[in-house]
Design a protein around this motif. Sequence first.
Motif, short mmCIF file in Angstrom:
data_model
loop_
_atom_site.label_atom_id
_atom_site.label_comp_id
_atom_site.label_asym_id
_atom_site.label_seq_id
_atom_site.Cartn_x
_atom_site.Cartn_y
_atom_site.Cartn_z
N ARG A 63 0.78 -1.19 -0.12
CA ARG A 63 0.09 0.01 0.07
C ARG A 63 0.87 1.27 0.13
NH1 ARG A 63 -3.25 -1.77 3.38
NH2 ARG A 63 -2.13 -1.06 5.39
N ALA A 64 2.01 1.20 0.98
CA ALA A 64 2.89 2.32 0.78
C ALA A 64 3.53 2.60 -0.58
CB ALA A 64 3.87 2.34 2.14
N CYS A 65 3.81 1.51 -1.23
CA CYS A 65 4.64 1.79 -2.42
C CYS A 65 3.53 1.57 -3.74
CB CYS A 65 5.57 0.56 -2.58
SG CYS A 65 6.65 0.41 -1.27
N GLY A 66 2.31 1.70 -3.62
CA GLY A 66 1.46 1.94 -4.61
C GLY A 66 1.40 0.69 -5.41
N ALA A 67 1.63 -0.66 -4.51
CA ALA A 67 1.56 -1.89 -5.33
C ALA A 67 0.51 -2.83 -4.76
CB ALA A 67 2.94 -2.28 -5.22
N ASP A 68 -0.73 -2.32 -4.39
CA ASP A 68 -1.76 -3.22 -3.75
C ASP A 68 -1.97 -4.40 -4.75
OD1 ASP A 68 -3.02 -1.45 -1.53
OD2 ASP A 68 -2.32 -0.04 -3.11
N GLY A 69 -1.75 -4.33 -5.86
CA GLY A 69 -2.20 -5.47 -6.61
C GLY A 69 -1.35 -6.56 -6.41
N GLU A 70 -0.14 -6.28 -5.83
CA GLU A 70 0.75 -7.64 -5.70
C GLU A 70 0.72 -8.10 -4.50
OE1 GLU A 70 4.85 -7.41 -7.31
OE2 GLU A 70 4.57 -5.31 -8.00
N ALA A 71 -0.14 -7.54 -3.43
CA ALA A 71 -0.15 -7.79 -2.17
C ALA A 71 -0.68 -9.24 -1.97
CB ALA A 71 -1.05 -6.92 -1.21
N GLU A 72 -1.56 -9.59 -2.58
CA GLU A 72 -2.03 -11.09 -2.28
C GLU A 72 -1.41 -12.12 -2.74
OE1 GLU A 72 -4.34 -11.37 -0.14
OE2 GLU A 72 -4.19 -9.13 -0.07
N GLU A 73 -0.50 -11.83 -3.81
CA GLU A 73 0.45 -12.92 -4.32
C GLU A 73 1.53 -12.95 -3.44
OE1 GLU A 73 3.33 -13.95 -8.25
OE2 GLU A 73 1.65 -12.27 -8.36
N LEU A 74 2.07 -11.86 -2.67
CA LEU A 74 3.05 -12.23 -1.95
C LEU A 74 2.66 -12.92 -0.53
CD1 LEU A 74 4.70 -8.64 -2.40
CD2 LEU A 74 5.67 -10.89 -3.21
N VAL A 75 1.21 -12.50 -0.17
CA VAL A 75 1.00 -13.07 1.09
C VAL A 75 0.83 -14.55 0.75
CG1 VAL A 75 -1.40 -13.65 2.46
CG2 VAL A 75 -0.24 -11.12 1.84
N ALA A 76 0.40 -15.18 -0.46
CA ALA A 76 0.46 -16.58 -0.62
C ALA A 76 1.75 -17.16 -0.69
CB ALA A 76 -0.17 -16.65 -2.03
#
Length: 281
Positions: A63-76
Amino acid sequence: MPTASSAQAARQGLADRLREIRVAAGVTGVQLAAAAGWHRTKVSKLEHGVTAPSADDIRAWCRACGADGEAEELVAALVASDSMWTEWRRMERAGLRQAQESVVPLWERTRRFRIYSSWLIPGPVQAEPYIRALLDATRARRGLADDVEEATAVRVAKQDVIHRPGQRFAILLEEAALRYRIGGRDVLRAQLEHLLAVMDLPAVSLGVIPLDADRVTLRPVEMFFMFDDELVAAEFVSGALNVTAPAEVRQYGEAFEMLASMAVYGDRARALIGEALVALA
C-alpha cells in the motif's frame, strides 16, 4: 539436497521482492516506515530477512509503495514458505498417533499417488509388523511418548485408500529397499510377502529398480511422495520438504518418469522380491 534451507531461501526471495517493490516505487526505507507506522529499523530487518513479515506487513508495504495489486500474491508466497519445511520433532510433539492422523485428509482426497523410495517400503504398502518396527524405532530415537500401538493402528487404517475406487498408486522402489532388515529377518520376510500380495491389487503399480540398472539418467534420490500434481513431500533426516510450486512439482514428476523407465514390473519385479526372500532364508 533440499532441506530447511529451501524454506529459508523462499523467505529470502520474498524479502528481496519487497525491496524490489520499494525501490521501483522510489520510496525510501524511512518514508515506508513512516507511512506504515513502523519503527524506522523494521524496513531493513524485513528486507534482509532478519524478521519475517506478517500478512498485514506485506499489505501495508504494498500500500505504501502503490503496489496493492501485488499484495495477495506475496501473502500466498509467505504462506507457502512458512509451510514448506516440516520438522519431524515439531510434527511429532503430540505423539506418533497424532502425526499419523494429521495426513489422513491429504491421503483421502488424493486420486493419484506417485511414490519413490530408495531405502524402505513406503506407508501404503507396509505390513503391520514393519510399521510397528519403524514407529518404535522412531519413538526410541526421538525420545517420544510410547503410543506406538495407537499410531500403528492409524497407519494400518490409512491403507484403506489402496482399496478405494478412483485412487491409483504408482510405487517405485530401489532394489536395496527390499534388503534392508528393518525390524529384523522375520519382519522383513512378512513385509516382502505382503508386497507380493498387494501387487495384485488393481489400484497398485509397483516397479523395482534393479541394482544393476544404468543410472546415467538419474541417480537414487531422496524418498518422495507426489499427491496428484499439487504437492510433493520429500523426506529427510530432520523433516520433510513440502513442495507446491508448480514448476518444482513438475520437476519431481519428470524425475519420477525417469526412475520409472529404469524399473522392472510384473514377473521381473516379483523375481527380485523373491530373490530378497531367498536371501533371508
